[in-house]
Design a protein around this motif. Structure first.
Motif, PDB file in Angstrom:
ATOM      1  N   LEU A  15      13.323  17.130  -5.709  1.00  0.00           N
ATOM      2  CA  LEU A  15      13.699  17.743  -4.435  1.00  0.00           C
ATOM      3  C   LEU A  15      15.216  17.834  -4.338  1.00  0.00           C
ATOM      4  O   LEU A  15      15.919  16.908  -4.765  1.00  0.00           O
ATOM      5  CB  LEU A  15      13.163  16.913  -3.267  1.00  0.00           C
ATOM      6  N   PRO A  16      15.759  18.916  -3.782  1.00  0.00           N
ATOM      7  CA  PRO A  16      17.212  19.018  -3.585  1.00  0.00           C
ATOM      8  C   PRO A  16      17.689  17.936  -2.618  1.00  0.00           C
ATOM      9  O   PRO A  16      16.989  17.596  -1.662  1.00  0.00           O
ATOM     10  CB  PRO A  16      17.396  20.408  -2.968  1.00  0.00           C
ATOM     11  N   LYS A  17      18.870  17.402  -2.888  1.00  0.00           N
ATOM     12  CA  LYS A  17      19.444  16.369  -2.027  1.00  0.00           C
ATOM     13  C   LYS A  17      20.685  16.922  -1.349  1.00  0.00           C
ATOM     14  O   LYS A  17      21.581  17.430  -2.027  1.00  0.00           O
ATOM     15  CB  LYS A  17      19.820  15.135  -2.851  1.00  0.00           C
TER      16      LYS A  17
ATOM     17  N   PHE B 152      23.864  21.321  -1.892  1.00  0.00           N
ATOM     18  CA  PHE B 152      22.751  20.473  -2.284  1.00  0.00           C
ATOM     19  C   PHE B 152      22.839  20.111  -3.760  1.00  0.00           C
ATOM     20  O   PHE B 152      23.156  20.984  -4.583  1.00  0.00           O
ATOM     21  CB  PHE B 152      21.423  21.188  -2.032  1.00  0.00           C
ATOM     22  N   LEU B 153      22.578  18.866  -4.059  1.00  0.00           N
ATOM     23  CA  LEU B 153      22.502  18.410  -5.440  1.00  0.00           C
ATOM     24  C   LEU B 153      21.146  18.820  -5.977  1.00  0.00           C
ATOM     25  O   LEU B 153      20.105  18.530  -5.366  1.00  0.00           O
ATOM     26  CB  LEU B 153      22.655  16.889  -5.500  1.00  0.00           C
ATOM     27  N   VAL B 154      21.140  19.537  -7.097  1.00  0.00           N
ATOM     28  CA  VAL B 154      19.905  20.002  -7.698  1.00  0.00           C
ATOM     29  C   VAL B 154      19.803  19.500  -9.128  1.00  0.00           C
ATOM     30  O   VAL B 154      20.818  19.254  -9.795  1.00  0.00           O
ATOM     31  CB  VAL B 154      19.794  21.552  -7.670  1.00  0.00           C
ATOM     32  N   LYS B 155      18.570  19.346  -9.567  1.00  0.00           N
ATOM     33  CA  LYS B 155      18.312  18.929 -10.938  1.00  0.00           C
ATOM     34  C   LYS B 155      17.309  19.907 -11.531  1.00  0.00           C
ATOM     35  O   LYS B 155      16.104  19.804 -11.260  1.00  0.00           O
ATOM     36  CB  LYS B 155      17.762  17.501 -10.975  1.00  0.00           C
ATOM     37  N   PRO B 156      17.784  20.901 -12.292  1.00  0.00           N
ATOM     38  CA  PRO B 156      16.874  21.884 -12.878  1.00  0.00           C
ATOM     39  C   PRO B 156      15.870  21.216 -13.819  1.00  0.00           C
ATOM     40  O   PRO B 156      16.179  20.244 -14.510  1.00  0.00           O
ATOM     41  CB  PRO B 156      17.798  22.820 -13.660  1.00  0.00           C
TER      42      PRO B 156
ATOM     43  N   GLY C 195      13.916  26.869   0.349  1.00  0.00           N
ATOM     44  CA  GLY C 195      14.456  28.061  -0.294  1.00  0.00           C
ATOM     45  C   GLY C 195      14.892  27.782  -1.728  1.00  0.00           C
ATOM     46  O   GLY C 195      14.636  28.578  -2.632  1.00  0.00           O
ATOM     47  N   LEU C 196      15.544  26.639  -1.927  1.00  0.00           N
ATOM     48  CA  LEU C 196      15.958  26.260  -3.288  1.00  0.00           C
ATOM     49  C   LEU C 196      14.746  26.004  -4.177  1.00  0.00           C
ATOM     50  O   LEU C 196      14.719  26.416  -5.340  1.00  0.00           O
ATOM     51  CB  LEU C 196      16.845  25.013  -3.240  1.00  0.00           C
ATOM     52  N   LEU C 197      13.731  25.335  -3.638  1.00  0.00           N
ATOM     53  CA  LEU C 197      12.531  25.042  -4.428  1.00  0.00           C
ATOM     54  C   LEU C 197      11.775  26.317  -4.788  1.00  0.00           C
ATOM     55  O   LEU C 197      11.228  26.429  -5.884  1.00  0.00           O
ATOM     56  CB  LEU C 197      11.618  24.094  -3.653  1.00  0.00           C
ATOM     57  N   ALA C 198      11.746  27.279  -3.867  1.00  0.00           N
ATOM     58  CA  ALA C 198      11.033  28.528  -4.126  1.00  0.00           C
ATOM     59  C   ALA C 198      11.769  29.409  -5.129  1.00  0.00           C
ATOM     60  O   ALA C 198      11.146  30.141  -5.889  1.00  0.00           O
ATOM     61  CB  ALA C 198      10.815  29.284  -2.814  1.00  0.00           C
ATOM     62  N   ALA C 199      13.096  29.318  -5.148  1.00  0.00           N
ATOM     63  CA  ALA C 199      13.891  30.204  -6.001  1.00  0.00           C
ATOM     64  C   ALA C 199      14.189  29.629  -7.380  1.00  0.00           C
ATOM     65  O   ALA C 199      14.628  30.361  -8.261  1.00  0.00           O
ATOM     66  CB  ALA C 199      15.213  30.535  -5.299  1.00  0.00           C
ATOM     67  N   SER C 200      13.977  28.332  -7.565  1.00  0.00           N
ATOM     68  CA  SER C 200      14.393  27.675  -8.806  1.00  0.00           C
ATOM     69  C   SER C 200      13.309  26.738  -9.307  1.00  0.00           C
ATOM     70  O   SER C 200      12.512  26.218  -8.534  1.00  0.00           O
ATOM     71  CB  SER C 200      15.656  26.849  -8.568  1.00  0.00           C
ATOM     72  N   ASP C 201      13.337  26.487 -10.598  1.00  0.00           N
ATOM     73  CA  ASP C 201      12.446  25.497 -11.192  1.00  0.00           C
ATOM     74  C   ASP C 201      13.210  24.177 -11.236  1.00  0.00           C
ATOM     75  O   ASP C 201      14.006  23.942 -12.154  1.00  0.00           O
ATOM     76  CB  ASP C 201      12.028  25.939 -12.597  1.00  0.00           C
ATOM     77  N   LEU C 202      13.000  23.351 -10.220  1.00  0.00           N
ATOM     78  CA  LEU C 202      13.731  22.090 -10.108  1.00  0.00           C
ATOM     79  C   LEU C 202      12.843  20.914 -10.480  1.00  0.00           C
ATOM     80  O   LEU C 202      11.637  20.918 -10.222  1.00  0.00           O
ATOM     81  CB  LEU C 202      14.257  21.909  -8.677  1.00  0.00           C
TER      82      LEU C 202
ATOM     83  N   ALA D 121      13.486  30.679  10.564  1.00  0.00           N
ATOM     84  CA  ALA D 121      14.703  30.553   9.757  1.00  0.00           C
ATOM     85  C   ALA D 121      14.463  31.072   8.349  1.00  0.00           C
ATOM     86  O   ALA D 121      13.339  31.008   7.834  1.00  0.00           O
ATOM     87  CB  ALA D 121      15.161  29.102   9.705  1.00  0.00           C
ATOM     88  N   ARG D 122      15.539  31.566   7.749  1.00  0.00           N
ATOM     89  CA  ARG D 122      15.521  31.991   6.347  1.00  0.00           C
ATOM     90  C   ARG D 122      16.745  31.448   5.656  1.00  0.00           C
ATOM     91  O   ARG D 122      17.826  31.386   6.237  1.00  0.00           O
ATOM     92  CB  ARG D 122      15.512  33.508   6.233  1.00  0.00           C
ATOM     93  N   ALA D 123      16.555  31.073   4.408  1.00  0.00           N
ATOM     94  CA  ALA D 123      17.640  30.545   3.584  1.00  0.00           C
ATOM     95  C   ALA D 123      18.111  31.612   2.604  1.00  0.00           C
ATOM     96  O   ALA D 123      17.297  32.361   2.060  1.00  0.00           O
ATOM     97  CB  ALA D 123      17.169  29.316   2.817  1.00  0.00           C
ATOM     98  N   ALA D 124      19.413  31.656   2.388  1.00  0.00           N
ATOM     99  CA  ALA D 124      20.017  32.519   1.373  1.00  0.00           C
ATOM    100  C   ALA D 124      20.846  31.640   0.466  1.00  0.00           C
ATOM    101  O   ALA D 124      21.739  30.928   0.931  1.00  0.00           O
ATOM    102  CB  ALA D 124      20.887  33.584   2.020  1.00  0.00           C
ATOM    103  N   ILE D 125      20.537  31.652  -0.806  1.00  0.00           N
ATOM    104  CA  ILE D 125      21.280  30.847  -1.774  1.00  0.00           C
ATOM    105  C   ILE D 125      22.531  31.639  -2.145  1.00  0.00           C
ATOM    106  O   ILE D 125      22.439  32.730  -2.714  1.00  0.00           O
ATOM    107  CB  ILE D 125      20.427  30.535  -3.012  1.00  0.00           C
ATOM    108  N   THR D 126      23.681  31.099  -1.787  1.00  0.00           N
ATOM    109  CA  THR D 126      24.930  31.814  -2.042  1.00  0.00           C
ATOM    110  C   THR D 126      25.508  31.490  -3.409  1.00  0.00           C
ATOM    111  O   THR D 126      26.291  32.259  -3.939  1.00  0.00           O
ATOM    112  CB  THR D 126      25.969  31.512  -0.946  1.00  0.00           C
ATOM    113  N   ARG D 127      25.138  30.337  -3.969  1.00  0.00           N
ATOM    114  CA  ARG D 127      25.533  29.991  -5.338  1.00  0.00           C
ATOM    115  C   ARG D 127      24.539  29.007  -5.892  1.00  0.00           C
ATOM    116  O   ARG D 127      24.269  27.969  -5.283  1.00  0.00           O
ATOM    117  CB  ARG D 127      26.922  29.375  -5.387  1.00  0.00           C
ATOM    118  N   GLN D 128      23.980  29.329  -7.051  1.00  0.00           N
ATOM    119  CA  GLN D 128      23.028  28.448  -7.725  1.00  0.00           C
ATOM    120  C   GLN D 128      23.700  27.901  -8.975  1.00  0.00           C
ATOM    121  O   GLN D 128      23.883  28.629  -9.947  1.00  0.00           O
ATOM    122  CB  GLN D 128      21.765  29.221  -8.101  1.00  0.00           C
ATOM    123  N   GLY D 129      24.134  26.655  -8.919  1.00  0.00           N
ATOM    124  CA  GLY D 129      24.764  26.035 -10.069  1.00  0.00           C
ATOM    125  C   GLY D 129      23.807  25.135 -10.818  1.00  0.00           C
ATOM    126  O   GLY D 129      22.651  24.971 -10.427  1.00  0.00           O
ATOM    127  N   SER D 130      24.285  24.528 -11.889  1.00  0.00           N
ATOM    128  CA  SER D 130      23.422  23.633 -12.665  1.00  0.00           C
ATOM    129  C   SER D 130      23.315  22.254 -12.019  1.00  0.00           C
ATOM    130  O   SER D 130      22.386  21.508 -12.311  1.00  0.00           O
ATOM    131  CB  SER D 130      23.954  23.498 -14.093  1.00  0.00           C
TER     132      SER D 130
END
Length: 137
Positions: free
Chosen positions: A73-75, A128-132, A63-70, A94-103
């Motif tokens: 991979l999210p950790k 999840f730790l993300v790296k845009p 869900g994070l990969l589909a919604a964001s340009d990372l 299952a479905r994912a809902a991103i409740t907060r997308q931070g940097s």
């Protein structure tokens, strides 16, 4: 399918579980096909909670990969799972809902169900730790 989502889907862990995704408009639905190897308690029978938890974590990452340009991979930082009812020997969705997308950190909620989405079998809340992509770190 994005290059990062393809990388997730080609990981041996995801392939072993048989997880796949169905994309309908802006919703990505994860599918965990039933397999005898996923049964944790043959007396009930019920699918193993670890398989369900792993499936929901994979769905959150997708869900994070589909919604964001990372850029990677999210950790998972931390994950909390509520097992709401036994998971019968059948496909799980299952479905994912991103409740907060931070940097740096994103919060994700995933609900898993079988026959009816209104009757979830498990829920995940994770950070999840993300790296845009294009970000400096």
């Amino acid at each position: 399918m994005s290059e990062r989502l393809a990388l997730l889907m080609n990981s041996p862990y995801v392939r072993r579980l048989g997880v796949r995704f169905d994309d309908h408009g802006d919703e990505l639905t994860g599918i965990l096909p039933y397999a005898d190897t996923l049964v944790g308690n043959p007396l009930i029978p019920a699918l193993h909670g670890g398989a369900i938890g792993a499936f929901m974590e994979i769905t959150a990452a997708a869900g994070l990969l589909a919604a964001s340009d990372l850029a990677a991979l999210p950790k998972p930082i931390d994950v909390s799972i509520d097992y709401l009812r036994p998971v019968r020997p059948a496909d799980v969705y299952a479905r994912a809902a991103i409740t907060r997308q931070g940097s740096r950190v994103s919060n994700v909620r995933v609900e898993a169900w079988q026959e009816r989405r209104a009757a979830p079998v498990a829920a995940l809340h994770g950070h999840f730790l993300v790296k845009p992509a294009g970000g400096e770190r």
